[in-house]
Design a protein around this motif. Structure first.
Motif, PDB file in Angstrom:
ATOM      1  N   VAL A   1       0.811  -1.224   0.000  1.00  0.00           N
ATOM      2  CA  VAL A   1       0.000   0.000   0.000  1.00  0.00           C
ATOM      3  C   VAL A   1       0.843   1.273   0.000  1.00  0.00           C
ATOM      4  N   PRO A   2       1.885   1.408   0.837  1.00  0.00           N
ATOM      5  CA  PRO A   2       2.640   2.667   0.852  1.00  0.00           C
ATOM      6  C   PRO A   2       3.282   3.036  -0.483  1.00  0.00           C
ATOM      7  N   LYS A   3       3.576   2.051  -1.315  1.00  0.00           N
ATOM      8  CA  LYS A   3       4.188   2.333  -2.616  1.00  0.00           C
ATOM      9  C   LYS A   3       3.251   3.125  -3.525  1.00  0.00           C
ATOM     10  N   ARG A   4       1.940   3.027  -3.275  1.00  0.00           N
ATOM     11  CA  ARG A   4       0.946   3.691  -4.117  1.00  0.00           C
ATOM     12  C   ARG A   4       0.479   5.033  -3.565  1.00  0.00           C
ATOM     13  N   LEU A   5       0.887   5.380  -2.359  1.00  0.00           N
ATOM     14  CA  LEU A   5       0.410   6.605  -1.724  1.00  0.00           C
ATOM     15  C   LEU A   5       1.512   7.650  -1.687  1.00  0.00           C
ATOM     16  N   THR A   6       1.139   8.909  -1.943  1.00  0.00           N
ATOM     17  CA  THR A   6       2.081  10.019  -1.867  1.00  0.00           C
ATOM     18  C   THR A   6       1.433  11.179  -1.127  1.00  0.00           C
ATOM     19  N   CYS A   7       2.245  11.977  -0.508  1.00  0.00           N
ATOM     20  CA  CYS A   7       1.788  13.173   0.189  1.00  0.00           C
ATOM     21  C   CYS A   7       1.601  14.281  -0.845  1.00  0.00           C
ATOM     22  N   ASN A   8       0.464  14.964  -0.809  1.00  0.00           N
ATOM     23  CA  ASN A   8       0.230  16.043  -1.763  1.00  0.00           C
ATOM     24  C   ASN A   8       1.230  17.175  -1.612  1.00  0.00           C
ATOM     25  N   ALA A   9       1.653  17.461  -0.397  1.00  0.00           N
ATOM     26  CA  ALA A   9       2.610  18.539  -0.168  1.00  0.00           C
ATOM     27  C   ALA A   9       4.004  18.172  -0.672  1.00  0.00           C
ATOM     28  N   CYS A  10       4.361  16.905  -0.614  1.00  0.00           N
ATOM     29  CA  CYS A  10       5.708  16.462  -1.004  1.00  0.00           C
ATOM     30  C   CYS A  10       5.765  15.920  -2.435  1.00  0.00           C
ATOM     31  N   LYS A  11       4.643  15.885  -3.111  1.00  0.00           N
ATOM     32  CA  LYS A  11       4.568  15.247  -4.430  1.00  0.00           C
ATOM     33  C   LYS A  11       5.536  15.858  -5.435  1.00  0.00           C
ATOM     34  N   PHE A  12       5.673  17.165  -5.420  1.00  0.00           N
ATOM     35  CA  PHE A  12       6.492  17.838  -6.419  1.00  0.00           C
ATOM     36  C   PHE A  12       7.872  18.218  -5.884  1.00  0.00           C
ATOM     37  N   ASP A  13       8.176  17.773  -4.688  1.00  0.00           N
ATOM     38  CA  ASP A  13       9.489  18.015  -4.103  1.00  0.00           C
ATOM     39  C   ASP A  13      10.496  17.109  -4.795  1.00  0.00           C
ATOM     40  N   ARG A  14      11.631  17.641  -5.154  1.00  0.00           N
ATOM     41  CA  ARG A  14      12.632  16.862  -5.907  1.00  0.00           C
ATOM     42  C   ARG A  14      13.468  15.941  -5.024  1.00  0.00           C
ATOM     43  N   ARG A  15      13.434  16.153  -3.717  1.00  0.00           N
ATOM     44  CA  ARG A  15      14.243  15.313  -2.835  1.00  0.00           C
ATOM     45  C   ARG A  15      13.625  13.916  -2.721  1.00  0.00           C
ATOM     46  N   PRO A  16      14.463  12.896  -2.675  1.00  0.00           N
ATOM     47  CA  PRO A  16      13.907  11.540  -2.497  1.00  0.00           C
ATOM     48  C   PRO A  16      13.315  11.388  -1.104  1.00  0.00           C
ATOM     49  N   ARG A  17      12.170  10.760  -1.033  1.00  0.00           N
ATOM     50  CA  ARG A  17      11.481  10.545   0.243  1.00  0.00           C
ATOM     51  C   ARG A  17      11.207   9.063   0.416  1.00  0.00           C
ATOM     52  N   LYS A  18      11.115   8.674   1.673  1.00  0.00           N
ATOM     53  CA  LYS A  18      10.731   7.298   1.981  1.00  0.00           C
ATOM     54  C   LYS A  18       9.224   7.167   1.770  1.00  0.00           C
ATOM     55  N   PRO A  19       8.738   5.963   1.477  1.00  0.00           N
ATOM     56  CA  PRO A  19       7.284   5.766   1.379  1.00  0.00           C
ATOM     57  C   PRO A  19       6.635   6.061   2.731  1.00  0.00           C
ATOM     58  N   PRO A  20       5.392   6.500   2.727  1.00  0.00           N
ATOM     59  CA  PRO A  20       4.718   6.801   4.002  1.00  0.00           C
ATOM     60  C   PRO A  20       4.502   5.532   4.825  1.00  0.00           C
ATOM     61  N   ARG A  21       4.299   5.724   6.119  1.00  0.00           N
ATOM     62  CA  ARG A  21       4.000   4.604   7.014  1.00  0.00           C
ATOM     63  C   ARG A  21       2.491   4.434   7.089  1.00  0.00           C
ATOM     64  N   CYS A  22       2.039   3.208   7.021  1.00  0.00           N
ATOM     65  CA  CYS A  22       0.606   2.896   7.124  1.00  0.00           C
ATOM     66  C   CYS A  22       0.387   2.019   8.344  1.00  0.00           C
ATOM     67  N   GLU A  23      -0.661   2.338   9.104  1.00  0.00           N
ATOM     68  CA  GLU A  23      -1.003   1.529  10.268  1.00  0.00           C
ATOM     69  C   GLU A  23      -2.506   1.538  10.461  1.00  0.00           C
ATOM     70  N   LYS A  24      -3.016   0.464  11.045  1.00  0.00           N
ATOM     71  CA  LYS A  24      -4.452   0.387  11.303  1.00  0.00           C
ATOM     72  C   LYS A  24      -4.793   1.238  12.515  1.00  0.00           C
ATOM     73  N   THR A  25      -5.978   1.812  12.509  1.00  0.00           N
ATOM     74  CA  THR A  25      -6.388   2.674  13.605  1.00  0.00           C
ATOM     75  C   THR A  25      -7.914   2.700  13.695  1.00  0.00           C
ATOM     76  N   ARG A  26      -8.411   3.151  14.830  1.00  0.00           N
ATOM     77  CA  ARG A  26      -9.855   3.365  15.006  1.00  0.00           C
ATOM     78  C   ARG A  26     -10.165   4.862  15.013  1.00  0.00           C
ATOM     79  N   ASP A  27      -9.183   5.695  14.660  1.00  0.00           N
ATOM     80  CA  ASP A  27      -9.393   7.140  14.627  1.00  0.00           C
ATOM     81  C   ASP A  27     -10.433   7.508  13.579  1.00  0.00           C
ATOM     82  N   GLU A  28     -10.976   8.700  13.707  1.00  0.00           N
ATOM     83  CA  GLU A  28     -11.981   9.185  12.772  1.00  0.00           C
ATOM     84  C   GLU A  28     -11.340   9.511  11.419  1.00  0.00           C
ATOM     85  N   VAL A  29     -12.069   9.261  10.347  1.00  0.00           N
ATOM     86  CA  VAL A  29     -11.579   9.493   8.988  1.00  0.00           C
ATOM     87  C   VAL A  29     -11.420  10.996   8.750  1.00  0.00           C
TER      88      VAL A  29
END
Length: 107
Positions: free
Chosen positions: A58-86
């Motif tokens: 899943v993280p390979k397919r997700l990108t941060c909108n703020a970092c999308k056009f940044d030229r620096r290489p970034r690590k894939p985001p972290r994904c975790e299960k939660t019961r928090d509100e959407v």
């Protein structure tokens, strides 16, 4: 009780299972921004695009909108299960598709 809990957590390896058990997904970018998506909505997005819904893919397919056009290489985001509100709603599957998916795992 621990054995049951271990089995329950071991089974949550795909977005499909998170959706079935009504978990949400918290995505945290390397820059610190966080978003919470509905498990069912995220599963439906991956299902429609024919992407792998394994939690490790899943993280390979997700990108941060703020970092999308940044030229620096970034690590894939972290994904975790939660019961928090959407915080970022996604389109949910229609009733027919949802029932079809649930019926596969009912028995």
């Amino acid at each position: 009780m621990t054995e049951t809990r271990d089995w329950y957590d071991a089974r949550l390896t795909h977005l499909q299972f998170l959706a079935l058990y009504k978990w949400n997904v918290r995505v945290t970018c390397d820059c610190g921004r966080t978003a919470v998506f509905s498990g069912a909505g995220l599963w439906w997005r991956f299902e429609r695009k024919h992407w792998s819904d394994r939690l490790q893919d899943v993280p390979k397919r997700l990108t941060c909108n703020a970092c999308k056009f940044d030229r620096r290489p970034r690590k894939p985001p972290r994904c975790e299960k939660t019961r928090d509100e959407v915080t970022h709603p996604l389109p949910m599957p229609d009733d027919r598709e949802w029932r079809k998916m649930v019926s596969r795992y009912r028995s």
